[in-house]
Design an enzyme around this catalytic site. Sequence first.
Site, mmCIF file in Angstrom:
data_model
loop_
_atom_site.group_PDB
_atom_site.id
_atom_site.type_symbol
_atom_site.label_atom_id
_atom_site.label_comp_id
_atom_site.label_asym_id
_atom_site.label_seq_id
_atom_site.Cartn_x
_atom_site.Cartn_y
_atom_site.Cartn_z
ATOM 1 C CG ASP A 110 6.509 2.843 1.673
ATOM 2 O OD1 ASP A 110 6.015 1.828 2.262
ATOM 3 O OD2 ASP A 110 5.827 3.935 1.378
ATOM 4 C CG HIS A 111 6.781 4.264 5.852
ATOM 5 N ND1 HIS A 111 6.696 5.472 6.382
ATOM 6 C CD2 HIS A 111 5.891 3.860 4.753
ATOM 7 C CE1 HIS A 111 5.652 5.805 5.529
ATOM 8 N NE2 HIS A 111 5.205 4.856 4.793
ATOM 9 C CG HIS A 196 -1.619 2.320 7.163
ATOM 10 N ND1 HIS A 196 -2.008 3.025 6.012
ATOM 11 C CD2 HIS A 196 -0.236 1.669 6.759
ATOM 12 C CE1 HIS A 196 -0.991 2.658 5.040
ATOM 13 N NE2 HIS A 196 -0.078 2.016 5.318
ATOM 14 C CG HIS A 286 3.888 8.907 2.020
ATOM 15 N ND1 HIS A 286 4.715 8.459 1.573
ATOM 16 C CD2 HIS A 286 3.075 7.901 2.654
ATOM 17 C CE1 HIS A 286 4.795 6.813 1.583
ATOM 18 N NE2 HIS A 286 3.618 6.689 2.107
#
Length: 317
Positions: A110-111, A196, A286
């Site tokens: 998605d980034h 993450h 986000h």
Amino acid sequence: MKSAAIAFSVVAGPLLLLALREGGRLSDDSSFPAGALDRAIQASDSTTLVLLGTGTPRPTPDKMGPATAVVVGKRVFLFDAGVGVERRLAGAQLPTNGVTAAFITHLHSDHVLGLPDLIFSSWIFGRSKPFGLYGPPGLRDMVNHFYAALREDIRIRTTGLEHETPGGYRVTVHEIQPGVVYDSGGVRVRAFRVNHGAWRDAFGYRIDTPDRSIVISGDTRPSEELIKQATGVDILVHEVQFPGARAPSGRADVDWPRYVSEYHTTATQLGELAARANPRLLVISHNAQTAAADSIMIAVRRGFHGRVVMGKDLDRF
């Protein structure tokens, strides 16, 4: 008001200095230090943060994929390139023919799904030279695969009737490690590791300009390094997720609370870390919209009593 100030600094500042030179009050001889005019023009640049996309993989029609622009005078520094990035640049009245530099926090789809759009659409609309693209190891292979996937498009656009600049689509990839990754014209960008989940290389960025300091968290669970980098900054842009019982996809086989705890920051945790970092402005981005914005804001404000806003696409700060 902020956009009007940008317009003045971009146009009026350099024109005023040029007028002074043309009128003889500034000269090109040895009495005027080399580069002083350029430095004066840079000093007239003001900094604006533009949220281009505040969404997540969830296909919400009002939120594009994650992308944030830091605009310093006429220069545009892009952080992440989610779906719709070129259209959001156009919507923000920013150049669509290439940014000054782009920075990727990590390689979650998605980034980066907007990267081919950023690379190739900017070429189609006039870019003829590379811009710097900074991000984790693996970014170079990804970009080379984009080139390979679109080789027929490249061939037709360069040898056919469109006459695009041969090689003008290329970018200069820099695979980074923590530390200063960009430092030019009064803008310094520092990458730092964030946590993450299973991602070995995930980064946040601190941006220091002549008039502002900004930290962009990327995707992360609460991070001591992020708190260190964000302490006292003008703006902290931070992700948030709500640990509901089920994943946004609705799949029952995903342990969503566990996923959030390992990969992301809850609203309560965000309030606690913002209280420690104490930014002048906290911008929430986000957000997967698994909870109402009011609920998220209430949870954040339990810990953080400073200024906080729920960011929306095309907001400016």
